[in-house]
Design an enzyme around this catalytic site. Sequence first.
Site, PDB file in Angstrom:
ATOM      1  N   SER A  12    -100.384 -25.585  50.230  1.00  0.00           N
ATOM      2  CA  SER A  12    -101.407 -26.196  49.367  1.00  0.00           C
ATOM      3  C   SER A  12    -100.918 -27.494  48.729  1.00  0.00           C
ATOM      4  CB  SER A  12    -101.839 -25.201  48.292  1.00  0.00           C
ATOM      5  OG  SER A  12    -100.712 -24.782  47.526  1.00  0.00           O
ATOM      6  N   GLY A  13    -100.061 -28.252  49.466  1.00  0.00           N
ATOM      7  CA  GLY A  13     -99.776 -29.628  49.079  1.00  0.00           C
ATOM      8  C   GLY A  13    -100.901 -30.501  49.586  1.00  0.00           C
ATOM      9  N   ARG A  43     -96.920 -32.641  44.255  1.00  0.00           N
ATOM     10  CA  ARG A  43     -97.118 -32.773  42.820  1.00  0.00           C
ATOM     11  C   ARG A  43     -96.094 -33.715  42.159  1.00  0.00           C
ATOM     12  NH1 ARG A  43     -95.780 -27.492  39.345  1.00  0.00           N
ATOM     13  NH2 ARG A  43     -95.367 -28.510  37.370  1.00  0.00           N
ATOM     14  N   GLY A  47     -93.940 -42.806  43.394  1.00  0.00           N
ATOM     15  CA  GLY A  47     -94.197 -44.202  43.767  1.00  0.00           C
ATOM     16  C   GLY A  47     -95.623 -44.427  44.214  1.00  0.00           C
ATOM     17  N   GLY A  48     -96.109 -43.639  45.176  1.00  0.00           N
ATOM     18  CA  GLY A  48     -97.493 -43.770  45.607  1.00  0.00           C
ATOM     19  C   GLY A  48     -97.676 -43.635  47.094  1.00  0.00           C
ATOM     20  N   GLU A 112     -92.131 -51.418  47.179  1.00  0.00           N
ATOM     21  CA  GLU A 112     -91.003 -50.509  47.381  1.00  0.00           C
ATOM     22  C   GLU A 112     -90.139 -51.035  48.513  1.00  0.00           C
ATOM     23  OE1 GLU A 112     -92.395 -46.460  47.713  1.00  0.00           O
ATOM     24  OE2 GLU A 112     -92.921 -46.375  45.600  1.00  0.00           O
ATOM     25  N   ASP A 207     -89.803 -23.239  55.611  1.00  0.00           N
ATOM     26  CA  ASP A 207     -90.403 -22.047  56.238  1.00  0.00           C
ATOM     27  C   ASP A 207     -91.178 -22.393  57.513  1.00  0.00           C
ATOM     28  OD1 ASP A 207     -89.514 -21.023  53.847  1.00  0.00           O
ATOM     29  OD2 ASP A 207     -91.390 -20.025  53.317  1.00  0.00           O
ATOM     30  N   HIS A 228     -82.674 -39.833  48.824  1.00  0.00           N
ATOM     31  CA  HIS A 228     -83.206 -40.854  47.923  1.00  0.00           C
ATOM     32  C   HIS A 228     -82.047 -41.387  47.100  1.00  0.00           C
ATOM     33  CE1 HIS A 228     -85.633 -42.933  44.976  1.00  0.00           C
ATOM     34  NE2 HIS A 228     -86.715 -42.659  45.673  1.00  0.00           N
ATOM     35  N   ARG A 274     -83.628 -47.283  52.268  1.00  0.00           N
ATOM     36  CA  ARG A 274     -83.046 -46.212  51.454  1.00  0.00           C
ATOM     37  C   ARG A 274     -81.676 -45.754  51.899  1.00  0.00           C
ATOM     38  NH1 ARG A 274     -88.048 -42.312  49.923  1.00  0.00           N
ATOM     39  NH2 ARG A 274     -88.899 -43.919  48.605  1.00  0.00           N
ATOM     40  N   HIS A 335     -84.099 -35.671  49.951  1.00  0.00           N
ATOM     41  CA  HIS A 335     -85.453 -36.013  49.513  1.00  0.00           C
ATOM     42  C   HIS A 335     -86.540 -35.694  50.532  1.00  0.00           C
ATOM     43  CE1 HIS A 335     -88.379 -38.220  47.159  1.00  0.00           C
ATOM     44  NE2 HIS A 335     -88.627 -39.048  48.147  1.00  0.00           N
ATOM     45  N   ARG A 370     -87.606 -43.017  57.071  1.00  0.00           N
ATOM     46  CA  ARG A 370     -88.994 -43.236  56.625  1.00  0.00           C
ATOM     47  C   ARG A 370     -89.077 -44.418  55.668  1.00  0.00           C
ATOM     48  NH1 ARG A 370     -91.921 -41.303  51.913  1.00  0.00           N
ATOM     49  NH2 ARG A 370     -90.020 -40.240  51.296  1.00  0.00           N
ATOM     50  N   SER A 375     -95.097 -41.283  53.620  1.00  0.00           N
ATOM     51  CA  SER A 375     -95.249 -39.848  53.928  1.00  0.00           C
ATOM     52  C   SER A 375     -96.549 -39.287  53.378  1.00  0.00           C
ATOM     53  CB  SER A 375     -94.053 -39.054  53.443  1.00  0.00           C
ATOM     54  OG  SER A 375     -94.065 -38.933  52.067  1.00  0.00           O
ATOM     55  N   LEU A 376     -96.944 -39.692  52.185  1.00  0.00           N
ATOM     56  CA  LEU A 376     -98.252 -39.227  51.709  1.00  0.00           C
ATOM     57  C   LEU A 376     -99.335 -39.736  52.666  1.00  0.00           C
ATOM     58  CD1 LEU A 376     -97.974 -39.721  47.825  1.00  0.00           C
ATOM     59  CD2 LEU A 376     -98.010 -37.556  49.070  1.00  0.00           C
TER      60      LEU A 376
END
Length: 511
Positions: A12-13, A43, A47-48, A112, A207, A228, A274, A335, A370, A375-376
């Site tokens: 449920s992300g 959650r 950064g965004g 970023e 998992d 990170h 990074r 991270h 990445r 990633s979002l």
Amino acid sequence: MTQRYDYIVIGSGIAGLYAALLARRHGSVCVLTKGGIDECNTRYAQGGIAAAVGSDDDSALHLQDTIAAGAGLVDAEAARILVEAAADRIHDLVDFGVPFDSTDGEVQLGREAAHSRNRILHAGGDSTGAHIELSLGGLARMSRITIKEYVQVEELVVEHGRCTGVLAMDTRTSATERFDAAAVVLATGGCGQLFRVSTNPDVTTGDGIALAYRAGAEVEDMEFIQFHPTALRMPGVPIFLISEAVRGEGGVLRNAGGEGFMPRYSEQAELAPRDVVARSIVSEMAATGTDRVYLDVRHLDAGRIRARFPQIYRYCFGHGLDITREPVPVSPAAHYLMGGVRTNTWGETTVRGLYACGEVACTGVHGANRLASNSLLETVVFAKRVVQRSLAASGEAAPPTDGALELPAYGQEGAGAPDRPSLQDLMWDTVGIVRDGDGLRQATRQLAAWRAGLPLAHDRPSHELSNLLLVGRLMAEAALLREESRGAHFRTDFPEPRDGWRRRLVFRRAA
Ligand code: FAD
Ligand code: SIN
């Protein structure tokens, strides 16, 4: 008794909730999640989310930056899909109520590392993930989606080569139930809990990768885990991310002697990729004999820092540190996993009926490293394609890889099962930011012996430990095989990239 739905979504992300919100338009949906609905990486995202929506930007530039960050391993077609769909998926999130920050009707765009333009949309300054989770979770709760919290999937059911459902345990009663569906969507996130120092919350135990591998699906790029550079390092204070956006606003990294050291390591200084910044910090810490460096924003406008990073400011202030007056002690932390369950560009795994999206999936868009805030974006772009595909094709699968590897058997005796901290110590010390063959060999043998000695899992902690051990082994074996350094994978015994290694490592369980 078996419960039946059109879609089972595990997690449920952002990936799971977004997929569920789209899928509910086409059938019955059940979301299974092993903690509370908002216990997930999403959650905590600060950064965004990246999208080329600025007037000086376009998706071709975003693609170029993504490919450059991935160090020769990005799947160009998947990355093209990612950047070209970005603006549309941002509109979807706005429609779902995500309040991206704006000034006078113009969306604010942050900077970023390794992005050539300002293209990071954020919400609540540095609380992007919390806003996403709140908006999507709220909508999901008000819809016809069935949400089952504290239910951990412990096995994927595969019948005649097709995934037809899952076995899941209610973690409060230990009762196991079967759930069947035409489409099973893995959205279980990453595996940051493998490491002693991690930005990821407790639920992030790999998992989905372990479930998929055991069910016969392929996993790939497991050696590529991103560290990170800047997690808060204060004695007795829980690890907390200090967003890369702080460096994007002009924050400077200083060593224990007060020197701004990044220009010595990279022309891009604080905005180098990074992996470069993380390794530079490790090297400075070693040279100065400390376990931290400092992120300095004292030269920036204090009001701007408080407004742009309210969460970071409050967290540090709550622990006695005013970041506008004192430098912030930081060090690197595990991270994000670039690898995961191998999918094609439709989110199909190599097992029919089983889809994967979000951090658990390896679409190939990140390659060996990445780009921040991609990633979002990846979660929503490919969750949408999973749902589209589930309507168009009933239970296709991505073609299997020629030459997929099996985990080697070392013929070892089982050793007593470790606890999570022992496993995290081993991974941090031998499969961490800087690796070498001796350490990796030690890790692979130790992990194999621990797995062989593991008792049958019966509750959430023991299932998680078993999954972590399997995922840790896949990571260590892949890192041992890759005799070069590329992106986030760095070996002192092979410190350069090697052309022959411009290929991916894929693992599949022996049938
Ligand atoms: P998650 O959000 O991790 O959700 C996984 C879900 O699966 C959880 O609900 C979990 O409980 C559930 N689950 C796991 N296993 C099981 C099981 N066996 N049974 C049932 N449920 C299960 N990325 C960006 O692009 N921009 C950022 O600014 C950014 N900042 C970040 C800051 C932090 C501190 C962290 C940790 C990550 C950040 N990332 C960022 C990465 C990004 O947040 C994640 O990659 C993304 O949120 C992953 O979303 P997801 O839905 O795939 O997984
Ligand atoms: C951060 O805010 O630094 C995290 C961004 C990311 O992981 O993409």
